[in-house]
Design a protein around this motif. Structure first.
Motif, PDB file in Angstrom:
ATOM      1  N   GLU A 187       0.699  -1.171   0.278  1.00  0.00           N
ATOM      2  CA  GLU A 187      -0.016   0.035  -0.052  1.00  0.00           C
ATOM      3  C   GLU A 187       1.055   1.332  -0.008  1.00  0.00           C
ATOM      4  O   GLU A 187       2.040   1.191   0.446  1.00  0.00           O
ATOM      5  CB  GLU A 187      -0.664   0.113   1.255  1.00  0.00           C
ATOM      6  CG  GLU A 187      -1.765  -1.158   1.283  1.00  0.00           C
ATOM      7  CD  GLU A 187      -2.522  -1.221   2.656  1.00  0.00           C
ATOM      8  OE1 GLU A 187      -2.363  -0.299   3.539  1.00  0.00           O
ATOM      9  OE2 GLU A 187      -3.547  -1.876   2.800  1.00  0.00           O
ATOM     10  N   PHE A 188       0.237   2.239  -0.748  1.00  0.00           N
ATOM     11  CA  PHE A 188       1.040   3.733  -0.512  1.00  0.00           C
ATOM     12  C   PHE A 188       0.017   4.571  -0.111  1.00  0.00           C
ATOM     13  O   PHE A 188      -1.218   4.732  -1.011  1.00  0.00           O
ATOM     14  CB  PHE A 188       1.600   4.264  -2.084  1.00  0.00           C
ATOM     15  CG  PHE A 188       2.699   3.129  -2.435  1.00  0.00           C
ATOM     16  CD1 PHE A 188       4.122   3.507  -2.334  1.00  0.00           C
ATOM     17  CD2 PHE A 188       2.589   1.881  -3.148  1.00  0.00           C
ATOM     18  CE1 PHE A 188       5.420   2.681  -2.653  1.00  0.00           C
ATOM     19  CE2 PHE A 188       3.712   1.159  -3.533  1.00  0.00           C
ATOM     20  CZ  PHE A 188       5.029   1.610  -3.052  1.00  0.00           C
ATOM     21  N   ASN A 189       0.275   5.387   0.654  1.00  0.00           N
ATOM     22  CA  ASN A 189      -0.765   6.610   0.918  1.00  0.00           C
ATOM     23  C   ASN A 189      -1.849   6.259   1.217  1.00  0.00           C
ATOM     24  O   ASN A 189      -3.116   6.931   0.955  1.00  0.00           O
ATOM     25  CB  ASN A 189      -0.731   7.513  -0.043  1.00  0.00           C
ATOM     26  CG  ASN A 189       0.869   8.140  -0.404  1.00  0.00           C
ATOM     27  OD1 ASN A 189       1.434   8.356   0.208  1.00  0.00           O
ATOM     28  ND2 ASN A 189       1.209   8.097  -1.744  1.00  0.00           N
ATOM     29  N   ILE A 190      -2.321   4.818   1.764  1.00  0.00           N
ATOM     30  CA  ILE A 190      -3.647   4.443   2.193  1.00  0.00           C
ATOM     31  C   ILE A 190      -4.124   4.740   3.309  1.00  0.00           C
ATOM     32  O   ILE A 190      -4.527   3.773   4.261  1.00  0.00           O
ATOM     33  CB  ILE A 190      -3.780   2.956   1.748  1.00  0.00           C
ATOM     34  CG1 ILE A 190      -3.416   2.608   0.170  1.00  0.00           C
ATOM     35  CG2 ILE A 190      -5.286   2.494   2.066  1.00  0.00           C
ATOM     36  CD1 ILE A 190      -4.316   3.057  -0.915  1.00  0.00           C
ATOM     37  N   PRO A 221       4.584  17.298  -7.172  1.00  0.00           N
ATOM     38  CA  PRO A 221       5.144  16.083  -7.619  1.00  0.00           C
ATOM     39  C   PRO A 221       4.350  15.576  -8.574  1.00  0.00           C
ATOM     40  O   PRO A 221       2.977  15.776  -8.587  1.00  0.00           O
ATOM     41  CB  PRO A 221       5.217  15.329  -6.248  1.00  0.00           C
ATOM     42  CG  PRO A 221       4.296  15.923  -5.377  1.00  0.00           C
ATOM     43  CD  PRO A 221       4.084  17.363  -5.623  1.00  0.00           C
ATOM     44  N   SER A 222       4.867  14.471  -9.214  1.00  0.00           N
ATOM     45  CA  SER A 222       3.863  13.738 -10.138  1.00  0.00           C
ATOM     46  C   SER A 222       2.693  13.018  -9.338  1.00  0.00           C
ATOM     47  O   SER A 222       3.150  12.742  -8.301  1.00  0.00           O
ATOM     48  CB  SER A 222       4.616  12.507 -10.953  1.00  0.00           C
ATOM     49  OG  SER A 222       5.453  11.576  -9.907  1.00  0.00           O
ATOM     50  N   PHE A 223       1.708  12.929  -9.839  1.00  0.00           N
ATOM     51  CA  PHE A 223       0.398  12.141  -9.132  1.00  0.00           C
ATOM     52  C   PHE A 223       0.885  10.866  -8.395  1.00  0.00           C
ATOM     53  O   PHE A 223       0.646  10.781  -7.166  1.00  0.00           O
ATOM     54  CB  PHE A 223      -0.761  12.172  -9.914  1.00  0.00           C
ATOM     55  CG  PHE A 223      -1.925  11.641  -9.212  1.00  0.00           C
ATOM     56  CD1 PHE A 223      -2.444  12.706  -8.353  1.00  0.00           C
ATOM     57  CD2 PHE A 223      -2.515  10.741  -9.149  1.00  0.00           C
ATOM     58  CE1 PHE A 223      -3.733  12.502  -7.745  1.00  0.00           C
ATOM     59  CE2 PHE A 223      -3.619  10.557  -8.448  1.00  0.00           C
ATOM     60  CZ  PHE A 223      -4.125  11.248  -7.721  1.00  0.00           C
ATOM     61  N   SER A 224       1.849  10.224  -9.115  1.00  0.00           N
ATOM     62  CA  SER A 224       1.951   8.567  -8.528  1.00  0.00           C
ATOM     63  C   SER A 224       2.660   8.896  -7.041  1.00  0.00           C
ATOM     64  O   SER A 224       2.833   7.782  -6.232  1.00  0.00           O
ATOM     65  CB  SER A 224       2.781   7.897  -9.522  1.00  0.00           C
ATOM     66  OG  SER A 224       4.310   8.560  -9.820  1.00  0.00           O
ATOM     67  N   LYS A 225       3.481   9.895  -7.038  1.00  0.00           N
ATOM     68  CA  LYS A 225       4.229  10.061  -5.663  1.00  0.00           C
ATOM     69  C   LYS A 225       3.458  10.318  -4.500  1.00  0.00           C
ATOM     70  O   LYS A 225       3.656   9.960  -3.585  1.00  0.00           O
ATOM     71  CB  LYS A 225       5.079  11.271  -5.698  1.00  0.00           C
ATOM     72  CG  LYS A 225       6.335  11.113  -6.774  1.00  0.00           C
ATOM     73  CD  LYS A 225       7.336  10.394  -6.627  1.00  0.00           C
ATOM     74  CE  LYS A 225       8.517  10.514  -7.795  1.00  0.00           C
ATOM     75  NZ  LYS A 225       9.423   9.614  -7.284  1.00  0.00           N
ATOM     76  N   LEU A 357      12.411  10.464 -10.999  1.00  0.00           N
ATOM     77  CA  LEU A 357      12.946   9.391 -10.405  1.00  0.00           C
ATOM     78  C   LEU A 357      12.003   8.407  -9.600  1.00  0.00           C
ATOM     79  O   LEU A 357      10.982   8.638  -9.028  1.00  0.00           O
ATOM     80  CB  LEU A 357      13.897   9.874  -8.986  1.00  0.00           C
ATOM     81  CG  LEU A 357      15.073  10.696  -9.302  1.00  0.00           C
ATOM     82  CD1 LEU A 357      15.758  11.209  -8.132  1.00  0.00           C
ATOM     83  CD2 LEU A 357      16.098  10.210 -10.383  1.00  0.00           C
ATOM     84  N   ARG A 358      12.215   7.118  -9.962  1.00  0.00           N
ATOM     85  CA  ARG A 358      11.376   5.866  -9.475  1.00  0.00           C
ATOM     86  C   ARG A 358      12.110   4.679  -9.196  1.00  0.00           C
ATOM     87  O   ARG A 358      12.852   4.385 -10.204  1.00  0.00           O
ATOM     88  CB  ARG A 358      10.111   5.737 -10.543  1.00  0.00           C
ATOM     89  CG  ARG A 358       9.125   4.788 -10.040  1.00  0.00           C
ATOM     90  CD  ARG A 358       8.183   4.707 -11.383  1.00  0.00           C
ATOM     91  NE  ARG A 358       7.171   3.409 -10.967  1.00  0.00           N
ATOM     92  CZ  ARG A 358       6.174   2.941 -11.478  1.00  0.00           C
ATOM     93  NH1 ARG A 358       6.105   3.341 -12.901  1.00  0.00           N
ATOM     94  NH2 ARG A 358       5.235   1.907 -11.202  1.00  0.00           N
TER      95      ARG A 358
END
Length: 456
Positions: A187-190, A221-225, A357-358
């Protein structure tokens, strides 16, 4: 009496469900707070993945989106990708006006079938897409799909909020795991209010309700971040027609090496002899590597090839030598093969190539990355090579694969390493100008510029 009561309750449930669904078709029923900073609102998006076994799954999706203005039109996402391993069993779309009245219906035959090759020379990836031009705003679009595949290495990720300037009224993500295939979840940011994890031992289940739109601002930042996302990967899977296992990076690397890389590095003896003569008399392995790298740059060019397992497996080194082109996998494997022919250790490495960066997620084992580069261990001072460019200097990887975690694949297994980071002193652009002005106001100028790192 009991039967009548049950039937009455059942009919009431159906009526309420239908009424609730109809409410989602009208733009007038969107809560006020979900319109704030939003160009489009996800009214409902339900994804159900049925994992029949480690080598078969069905994915169903129903997405209801209300587009508020022309800036939200690009978010209707009325397309689906497929290839020989993915069968699109059903696809449809319905358009409703502001009041929730149906105005247009689309069946599978109305979707155009395009090659999704992108920049590839040839590819078996395709896309079914609907190009809809609205007659008025707001409108609501219902998009339903069902696919079946025997390739299970990639699970659809769940984004309860899909982009900047989009809000979500309701969303759900469910994986029904019929044979209890071991699954890894990250999970990220959940931690947002409105997102719940209702999973149990037999299924993965998340829901989201009333998530407000996030406004993009300068330097955001990019939305995915920042977006909430759930990633799922199976520990046992099938990639096209190759069975795989991914419990840890070491095992995953061994599988990758044994099933996708081994036997791909064979070169004609003449080529080996030519390379040996090219580096004859040079003792330093790094200097040898520089000469071989220049040889590859002079000989080959980049052309993408995406066919079947070949989308993940490099072309034979002997074939690249013959035709003098290949994609990132093929050219990296070819360079690695040439280096190995001269006893220079080099490893195929998977990375996310992007100016943003990813990292390869080190605690999430599975198929990741979109690019391949080469690692030369060099006694603890690793050199990283971008093998697709004819111009990039030896060891120069800035602005695309620098400063990030990558997966290095060795015969002994896989391991996570970090690519080179460029310091502020290494990133420079210096210009010296000498200007001669004559008595009439004319001038001559000589400018010398030197750049390095990200400014190269």
């Amino acid at each position: 009496m009991k039967i009548k009561t049950f039937v009455s309750a059942f009919l009431l449930l159906i009526t309420l469900t239908a009424f609730s669904q109809d409410n989602l078709y009208s733009a007038l029923t969107i809560p006020k707070e979900l319109k704030e900073n939003a160009n489009a609102v996800i009214r409902s998006h339900d994804i159900v993945i049925e994992l029949h076994n480690y080598a078969s799954m069905t994915v169903r999706s129903k997405r209801i989106i209300t587009v508020l203005n022309k800036n939200g039109l690009s978010q209707i996402d009325s397309y689906i990708y497929y290839d020989p391993e993915i069968n699109v069993k059903a696809i449809s779309g319905i358009v409703y006006n502001v009041f929730g009245k149906e105005i247009k219906k689309f069946k599978k035959k109305d979707f155009k079938d395009y090659s999704a090759s992108g920049g590839s020379l040839y590819s078996d990836n395709r896309v079914l897409s609907l190009d809809y031009t609205p007659i008025d705003y707001p409108f609501t679009f219902v998009f339903e799909t069902e696919t079946q595949t025997n390739s299970t290495a990639f699970f659809r990720r769940w984004y309860p909020i899909e982009n900047y300037f989009m809000s979500t009224e309701s969303a759900s993500y469910k994986i029904i795991n019929y044979e209890n295939v071991p699954l890894d979840v990250k999970e990220f940011n959940i931690d947002s209010d409105g997102i719940e994890n209702l999973s149990n031992k037999n299924s993965i289940y998340y829901t989201a309700r009333n998530l407000k739109a996030i406004k993009w601002e300068s330097l955001s930042p990019s939305f995915s971040k920042i977006a909430p996302v759930v990633m799922v990967a199976p520990q046992k899977f099938r990639l096209v027609d190759v069975d795989g296992y991914a419990k840890n990076w070491s095992d995953f690397g061994k599988w990758n090496y044994n099933n996708l890389l081994i036997g791909r590095n064979n070169l004609p003896e003449k080529v080996k002899n030519d390379i040996a003569n090219l580096v004859k008399g040079i003792e330093d392995p790094v200097e040898k590597a520089k000469i071989i790298y220049q040889y590859v740059q002079d000989k080959t060019r980049y052309i993408s090839v995406q066919l079947g397992v070949g989308g993940w497996q490099p072309m034979l080194a002997s074939k690249v030598d013959k035709i003098s082109y290949g994609d990132c996998k093929a050219l990296t494997n070819y360079t690695m093969s040439l280096l190995q022919s001269q006893n220079i250790t080099a490893y195929y490495s998977v990375v996310y190539g992007d100016d943003d960066l990813r990292d390869i997620e080190s605690d999430f084992i599975g198929m990741q990355g979109n690019h391949v580069i080469l690692n030369i261990p060099n006694d603890g001072d690793p050199i990283w090579l971008e093998c697709t460019s004819q111009k990039v200097p030896f060891g120069h990887i800035v602005n695309f694969t620098d400063d990030r975690d990558v997966l290095v694949i060795t015969p002994e297994g896989g391991r996570i390493e970090h690519t080179r980071a460029y310091t502020s002193k290494e990133n420079y652009l210096k210009s010296d100008a000498t200007v001669m002005i004559d008595v009439n106001g004319g001038f001559e100028a000589e400018v010398v510029s030197k750049s390095g790192g990200s400014q190269y």
